[in-house]
Design a protein around this motif. Structure first.
Motif, PDB file in Angstrom:
ATOM      1  N   THR A 148       0.834  -1.202   0.000  1.00 27.70           N
ATOM      2  CA  THR A 148       0.000   0.000   0.000  1.00 27.70           C
ATOM      3  C   THR A 148       0.871   1.255   0.000  1.00 27.70           C
ATOM      4  O   THR A 148       1.676   1.461   0.913  1.00 27.70           O
ATOM      5  N   ASP A 149       0.713   2.083  -1.032  1.00 27.22           N
ATOM      6  CA  ASP A 149       1.355   3.402  -1.092  1.00 27.22           C
ATOM      7  C   ASP A 149       0.553   4.322  -0.171  1.00 27.22           C
ATOM      8  O   ASP A 149      -0.533   4.785  -0.520  1.00 27.22           O
ATOM      9  N   ALA A 150       1.086   4.561   1.044  1.00 30.95           N
ATOM     10  CA  ALA A 150       0.310   5.217   2.094  1.00 30.95           C
ATOM     11  C   ALA A 150      -0.126   6.629   1.710  1.00 30.95           C
ATOM     12  O   ALA A 150      -1.284   7.015   1.914  1.00 30.95           O
ATOM     13  N   VAL A 151       0.776   7.418   1.142  1.00 35.35           N
ATOM     14  CA  VAL A 151       0.434   8.802   0.796  1.00 35.35           C
ATOM     15  C   VAL A 151      -0.613   8.834  -0.310  1.00 35.35           C
ATOM     16  O   VAL A 151      -1.568   9.617  -0.269  1.00 35.35           O
ATOM     17  N   ARG A 152      -0.456   7.960  -1.294  1.00 30.40           N
ATOM     18  CA  ARG A 152      -1.425   7.882  -2.394  1.00 30.40           C
ATOM     19  C   ARG A 152      -2.812   7.483  -1.879  1.00 30.40           C
ATOM     20  O   ARG A 152      -3.829   8.040  -2.309  1.00 30.40           O
ATOM     21  N   THR A 153      -2.828   6.519  -0.968  1.00 31.05           N
ATOM     22  CA  THR A 153      -4.103   5.995  -0.469  1.00 31.05           C
ATOM     23  C   THR A 153      -4.922   7.088   0.222  1.00 31.05           C
ATOM     24  O   THR A 153      -6.140   7.159   0.062  1.00 31.05           O
ATOM     25  N   LEU A 154      -4.234   7.955   0.957  1.00 35.33           N
ATOM     26  CA  LEU A 154      -4.957   9.008   1.681  1.00 35.33           C
ATOM     27  C   LEU A 154      -5.021  10.325   0.892  1.00 35.33           C
ATOM     28  O   LEU A 154      -5.637  11.286   1.337  1.00 35.33           O
ATOM     29  N   ASN A 155      -4.372  10.355  -0.296  1.00 31.06           N
ATOM     30  CA  ASN A 155      -4.447  11.527  -1.195  1.00 31.06           C
ATOM     31  C   ASN A 155      -4.657  11.030  -2.629  1.00 31.06           C
ATOM     32  O   ASN A 155      -3.792  11.225  -3.487  1.00 31.06           O
ATOM     33  N   PRO A 156      -5.809  10.391  -2.885  1.00 25.38           N
ATOM     34  CA  PRO A 156      -5.989   9.684  -4.172  1.00 25.38           C
ATOM     35  C   PRO A 156      -5.999  10.598  -5.399  1.00 25.38           C
ATOM     36  O   PRO A 156      -5.798  10.118  -6.509  1.00 25.38           O
TER      37      PRO A 156
END
Length: 257
Positions: free
Chosen positions: A186-194
């Motif tokens: 899971t790309d953490a930053v991408r997941t919370l900033n889609p």
DNA sequence: ATGACTGCCTCTGGCAGA
């Protein structure tokens, strides 16, 4: 617990800024890249003074990575990326902290593209994927973070056109990154900033910081055991604007108990 | 069209970075 990554672009030049950031934001774990010093030049005592214990893998002039932990010494698990005995770059360091496997990396830049440096980047990424599959199979809570030198999507860069020939966003680089994500990370930053639009790097040149001409190349990839515990991500953008700043900003994830 | 900053270890200029 907060786990952070910060490409500091020279630990000697950056030490005051780095100590300031650690004291002000107090991450449980801080992974550093581009320390740009041999092992004997690492300022471990400066970190001990403010309560951080460190392990590091240095190299003269270039590269170099370190892992700092607040109040505990990281338990080293791997030094250097496996898979090529001829690779002498210091770009990879792994440790356990509080039951979490921390893999800190400084992925090759790959410019100019095409060329041998780009080929080195791609082969390094394949070796990384192999290592990450081993980590995955351990089923230990794991985070793989650092300077990936890959701009994953077009909305991760201020101008696609300005960067289109750069190794950071060639299809081969992006595909190698996507193959890793497709394994389940899971790309953490991408997941919370889609929707993208989050930058972690601004060039020193051409007034890039003042014009907000940045892109996202510092990433935090979580195993399922940690992705389930992700509560927040952040970019400490303000530090890019301070005196004698690195060209990268710190990036962090917050993991719940 | 080109170079433009910054850090490193000095061959204080050349390399690397992104």
């Amino acid at each position: 617990m907060r786990i952070a990554t910060y490409n500091i672009n020279g630990i000697k030049a950056r030490l005051p800024r780095l100590l300031e950031w650690l004291e002000e934001t107090r991450p449980a774990v801080a992974c550093l890249q581009e320390i740009k010093t041999q092992d004997e030049g690492f300022p471990a005592a400066e970190f001990e003074k403010i309560g951080y214990h460190a392990i590091w893998h240095g190299q003269k002039s270039f590269n170099g990575v370190a892992i700092l932990a607040d109040g505990t010494k990281p338990e080293e698990k791997q030094r250097g990326l496996p898979g090529d005995d001829t690779d002498d770059h210091s770009r990879y360091l792994e440790a356990d902290v509080a039951g979490v496997r921390i893999a800190n990396l400084y992925l090759p830049n790959g410019n100019p593209h095409p060329g041998p440096k780009f080929e080195y980047k791609l082969s390094w990424m394949e070796r990384l994927r192999t290592r990450m599959r081993t980590l995955w199979e351990s089923e230990q809570p794991t985070i793989v973070l650092g300077d990936f030198n890959v701009i994953p999507h077009n909305d991760d860069v201020w101008s696609v056109r300005a960067m289109q020939d750069d190794a950071l966003m060639q299809p081969e680089s992006r595909n190698a990154y996507q193959r890793i994500l497709a394994d389940g990370w899971t790309d953490a930053v991408r997941t919370l900033n889609p929707r993208g639009g989050v930058w972690t790097y601004w060039d020193y040149q051409r007034g890039a910081w003042q014009r907000d001409h940045g892109f996202r190349i510092d990433h935090c990839l979580l195993s399922p055991e940690l992705a389930d515990r992700l509560t927040a991500v952040g970019v400490d953008k303000e530090y890019r604007g301070r005196e004698k700043a690195s060209d990268h900003t710190p990036v962090w994830v917050e993991i719940g108990d």
